[in-house]
Design a protein around this motif. Structure first.
Motif, short mmCIF file in Angstrom:
data_model
loop_
_atom_site.label_atom_id
_atom_site.label_comp_id
_atom_site.label_asym_id
_atom_site.label_seq_id
_atom_site.Cartn_x
_atom_site.Cartn_y
_atom_site.Cartn_z
N LYS A 40 -7.97 -93.32 -74.59
CA LYS A 40 -8.85 -94.45 -74.87
C LYS A 40 -8.19 -95.26 -75.98
O LYS A 40 -7.82 -94.73 -77.01
N ARG A 41 -8.07 -96.55 -75.71
CA ARG A 41 -7.53 -97.46 -76.71
C ARG A 41 -8.54 -98.57 -76.92
O ARG A 41 -8.94 -99.23 -75.98
N LYS A 42 -8.92 -98.74 -78.16
CA LYS A 42 -9.94 -99.73 -78.54
C LYS A 42 -11.22 -99.52 -77.74
O LYS A 42 -11.87 -100.46 -77.31
N GLY A 43 -11.55 -98.25 -77.46
CA GLY A 43 -12.78 -97.91 -76.77
C GLY A 43 -12.74 -98.03 -75.27
O GLY A 43 -13.72 -97.78 -74.60
N LYS A 44 -11.60 -98.43 -74.73
CA LYS A 44 -11.50 -98.61 -73.27
C LYS A 44 -10.55 -97.56 -72.69
O LYS A 44 -9.51 -97.27 -73.25
N PRO A 45 -10.92 -97.01 -71.52
CA PRO A 45 -10.08 -95.96 -70.93
C PRO A 45 -8.82 -96.54 -70.26
O PRO A 45 -8.86 -97.62 -69.67
N ILE A 46 -7.71 -95.82 -70.40
CA ILE A 46 -6.47 -96.19 -69.73
C ILE A 46 -5.82 -94.93 -69.16
O ILE A 46 -6.04 -93.83 -69.64
N THR A 47 -5.01 -95.11 -68.14
CA THR A 47 -4.23 -94.04 -67.54
C THR A 47 -2.76 -94.36 -67.79
O THR A 47 -2.32 -95.47 -67.53
N ILE A 48 -2.02 -93.38 -68.29
CA ILE A 48 -0.61 -93.58 -68.61
C ILE A 48 0.24 -92.65 -67.75
O ILE A 48 -0.02 -91.45 -67.66
N LEU A 49 1.25 -93.22 -67.12
CA LEU A 49 2.22 -92.44 -66.35
C LEU A 49 3.53 -92.44 -67.12
O LEU A 49 4.06 -93.49 -67.47
N ASP A 50 4.04 -91.24 -67.38
CA ASP A 50 5.22 -91.09 -68.22
C ASP A 50 6.12 -90.01 -67.64
O ASP A 50 5.67 -89.16 -66.88
N GLY A 51 7.39 -90.04 -67.97
CA GLY A 51 8.30 -88.97 -67.59
C GLY A 51 9.17 -89.27 -66.38
O GLY A 51 9.78 -88.37 -65.83
N TYR A 52 9.26 -90.53 -65.96
CA TYR A 52 10.12 -90.88 -64.83
C TYR A 52 11.55 -91.02 -65.34
O TYR A 52 11.80 -91.70 -66.33
#
Length: 107
Positions: A40-52
């Motif tokens: 959650k950033r600034k109260g809003k949900p986000i999905t992060i894809l990492d590791g490619y």
């Protein structure tokens, strides 16, 4: 009389051919799993894809495809795909269908 019959009447010499569509993956598949995180950033949900570990251009294509299929906003920064909203399950299924290994991190 359906459309095929009508076309056969119009073009009696035409032979039907099967069209096979193979799914081409122009994106480099890796052995290590892609990490799918929720924050959650600034109260809003986000999905992060990492590791490619492939080329940056391939990851950008993947980001655009995910955003288009889910009809959501997002960005590509610092070799990470950031998608607005909590779409971990849908994104993981999409990536698994493409042939990627995906690992869920957090929550």
């Amino acid at each position: 009389m359906d459309l095929k019959d009508q076309l056969k009447n119009l073009f009696p010499d035409h032979k039907e051919t099967e069209i096979k569509q193979e799914q081409k993956t122009d994106i480099w598949l890796q052995d290590a799993p892609i990490l799918c995180k929720y924050e959650k950033r600034k109260g809003k949900p986000i999905t992060i894809l990492d590791g490619y570990t492939g080329a940056t251009q391939d990851f950008k294509k993947l980001a655009k495809e995910i955003k288009t299929k889910l009809s959501v906003g997002g960005s590509f920064k610092d070799d990470k795909i950031i998608i607005q909203g909590d779409y971990r399950d849908k994104i993981m299924q999409l990536l698994k269908d493409k042939g990627f290994n995906v690992k869920r991190v957090g929550g």
